[in-house]
Enzyme design. Structure first.
Site, PDB file in Angstrom:
ATOM      1  N   HIS A  33      60.472  -6.924 -12.962  1.00  0.00           N
ATOM      2  CA  HIS A  33      59.667  -6.791 -11.734  1.00  0.00           C
ATOM      3  C   HIS A  33      60.067  -5.539 -10.958  1.00  0.00           C
ATOM      4  O   HIS A  33      59.228  -4.799 -10.466  1.00  0.00           O
ATOM      5  CB  HIS A  33      59.901  -7.994 -10.808  1.00  0.00           C
ATOM      6  CG  HIS A  33      59.546  -9.320 -11.380  1.00  0.00           C
ATOM      7  ND1 HIS A  33      60.496 -10.280 -11.688  1.00  0.00           N
ATOM      8  CD2 HIS A  33      58.349  -9.870 -11.685  1.00  0.00           C
ATOM      9  CE1 HIS A  33      59.896 -11.363 -12.153  1.00  0.00           C
ATOM     10  NE2 HIS A  33      58.595 -11.138 -12.175  1.00  0.00           N
ATOM     11  N   GLN A  57      47.972 -22.199 -12.303  1.00  0.00           N
ATOM     12  CA  GLN A  57      48.157 -21.664 -13.658  1.00  0.00           C
ATOM     13  C   GLN A  57      49.152 -22.472 -14.484  1.00  0.00           C
ATOM     14  O   GLN A  57      49.477 -22.092 -15.595  1.00  0.00           O
ATOM     15  CB  GLN A  57      48.538 -20.184 -13.622  1.00  0.00           C
ATOM     16  CG  GLN A  57      49.926 -19.882 -13.083  1.00  0.00           C
ATOM     17  CD  GLN A  57      50.142 -18.378 -12.917  1.00  0.00           C
ATOM     18  OE1 GLN A  57      49.618 -17.755 -11.995  1.00  0.00           O
ATOM     19  NE2 GLN A  57      50.909 -17.771 -13.817  1.00  0.00           N
ATOM     20  N   LYS A 145      55.156  -7.596 -21.072  1.00  0.00           N
ATOM     21  CA  LYS A 145      55.688  -8.817 -21.689  1.00  0.00           C
ATOM     22  C   LYS A 145      54.617  -9.904 -21.769  1.00  0.00           C
ATOM     23  O   LYS A 145      54.557 -10.657 -22.743  1.00  0.00           O
ATOM     24  CB  LYS A 145      56.882  -9.343 -20.899  1.00  0.00           C
ATOM     25  CG  LYS A 145      57.582 -10.420 -21.676  1.00  0.00           C
ATOM     26  CD  LYS A 145      58.458 -11.247 -20.835  1.00  0.00           C
ATOM     27  CE  LYS A 145      58.326 -12.654 -21.297  1.00  0.00           C
ATOM     28  NZ  LYS A 145      57.774 -13.522 -20.313  1.00  0.00           N
ATOM     29  N   GLN A 149      47.952 -11.755 -20.717  1.00  0.00           N
ATOM     30  CA  GLN A 149      47.641 -11.738 -19.285  1.00  0.00           C
ATOM     31  C   GLN A 149      47.152 -10.345 -18.867  1.00  0.00           C
ATOM     32  O   GLN A 149      46.199 -10.212 -18.101  1.00  0.00           O
ATOM     33  CB  GLN A 149      48.890 -12.128 -18.486  1.00  0.00           C
ATOM     34  CG  GLN A 149      48.767 -11.898 -16.993  1.00  0.00           C
ATOM     35  CD  GLN A 149      49.929 -12.473 -16.222  1.00  0.00           C
ATOM     36  OE1 GLN A 149      49.987 -13.668 -16.033  1.00  0.00           O
ATOM     37  NE2 GLN A 149      50.844 -11.640 -15.760  1.00  0.00           N
TER      38      GLN A 149
HETATM   39  O1  PAF Z   1      52.955 -12.883 -14.305  1.00  0.00           O
HETATM   40  C1  PAF Z   1      53.081 -13.589 -13.295  1.00  0.00           C
HETATM   41  O2  PAF Z   1      54.138 -13.670 -12.683  1.00  0.00           O
HETATM   42  C2  PAF Z   1      51.897 -14.385 -12.798  1.00  0.00           C
HETATM   43  O3  PAF Z   1      51.115 -14.844 -13.855  1.00  0.00           O
HETATM   44  C3  PAF Z   1      51.034 -13.618 -11.765  1.00  0.00           C
HETATM   45  C4  PAF Z   1      50.376 -12.393 -12.404  1.00  0.00           C
HETATM   46  C5  PAF Z   1      51.881 -13.199 -10.591  1.00  0.00           C
HETATM   47  C6  PAF Z   1      49.903 -14.531 -11.261  1.00  0.00           C
HETATM   48  O4  PAF Z   1      50.423 -15.671 -10.654  1.00  0.00           O
END
Ligand code: PAF
Length: 281
Positions: A33, A57, A145, A149
């Site tokens: 991050h 999610q 990673k 997504q």
């Molecule tokens: O990758 C993540 O941490 C999550 O899927 C995100 C993109 C913040 C959405 O909640």
């Protein structure tokens, strides 16, 4: 560094930054991050981070209630990384009463993670659409990673003509190759040692492909053989897929390249990882 919670607070502070890079996260931050935060700051002049463990999610029986959280630690790391704005919404700030919209991206969500985690990508696309709409960043940053997504968010951004760039940062790895993930914290000592097999398996398949093995089945078998050699590992899937459609391949076309990816359980912890075989020139 400004820390805000409500959408009104966010709006007030957002006006201070003409250009802003957003790194959406679920918190419990790690170097993966923070590398995106530094990239956002460098490219846009200012970096915003959202921290929100998005309930929509997570599927039934998944780790929503145990997902690691430590806001003080996250804020300390973000100050050090030079973040300018942190949005820590509550569930009602993201999904206010009357919220009735979902974003579903078709096609590429039917396979891999989407097939194993029904509804997961609708939850991701919906929350990311809310985060992007509320922050209105110049650029939004995601880690490679979570390869599928990334594809889902790029597809959504293109289809909905979102006025921003989606930027993908490289996977950041521990010294033994394990991809950094907030979920690594669930691993026992033994599981953590075994988990380095994920990247070893991906690297072995990549090396074989680079050496001319284009039979996707042989590459899947090679990854699976290495993983089953670790008694603590239980394969969910190993995949050799088209880099755009994410459909499983029979044979790799070197001119198109491929996405090698896998999901493996270590006890109750499910880890994913991937490497991209770039198209040959
Ligand atoms: O990758 C993540 O941490 C999550 O899927 C995100 C993109 C913040 C959405 O909640």
């Amino acid at each position: 560094m400004k820390v805000v919670t409500t959408r009104a607070e966010l709006r007030a502070v957002r006006a201070e930054f003409p250009r802003l890079g957003l790194v959406p996260t679920m918190g419990y931050l790690h170097e993966g991050h923070l590398s995106l935060v530094r990239m956002a700051k460098q490219e846009c002049g200012a970096a915003a981070v959202s921290i929100f463990v998005n309930p929509t999610q997570f599927g039934p029986g998944e780790d929503l209630s145990t997902y690691p959280r430590d806001l003080d630690r996250d804020l300390r790391y973000l100050r050090e990384a030079g973040a300018d704005l942190v949005w820590t919404p509550r569930v009602e700030d993201i999904y206010p009463s009357g919220f009735a919209t979902t974003v579903t991206v078709g096609g590429i969500t039917d396979v891999l993670e989407g097939a194993r985690r029904p509804g997961h990508f609708t939850g991701v696309a919906t929350v990311v659409a809310v985060l992007l709409g509320a922050v209105s960043p110049t650029r939004a940053y995601f880690g490679q990673k979570d390869a599928q997504q990334v594809r889902v968010i790029q597809r959504m951004a293109t289809d909905l003509a979102l006025p921003l760039d989606v930027v993908v940062g490289p996977t950041v790895r521990e010294s033994d190759g394990l991809a950094m993930s907030s979920r690594n914290t669930y691993l026992s000592e033994g599981e953590r040692a075994s988990a380095s097999v994920l990247y070893r398996a991906l690297c072995a398949a990549r090396a074989a492909a680079e050496g001319g093995e284009f039979d996707a089945h042989a590459l899947r078998r090679l990854m699976a053989q290495l993983i089953v050699g670790e008694p603590m590992a239980e394969i969910d899937y190993v995949s050799v897929a088209d880099p755009d459609s994410l459909a499983e391949l029979a044979t790799i076309d070197p001119a198109r390249g491929a996405l090698l990816s896998l999901a493996v359980r270590f006890g109750r912890t499910r880890l994913i990882d991937n490497v991209v075989l770039p198209p040959s020139r």
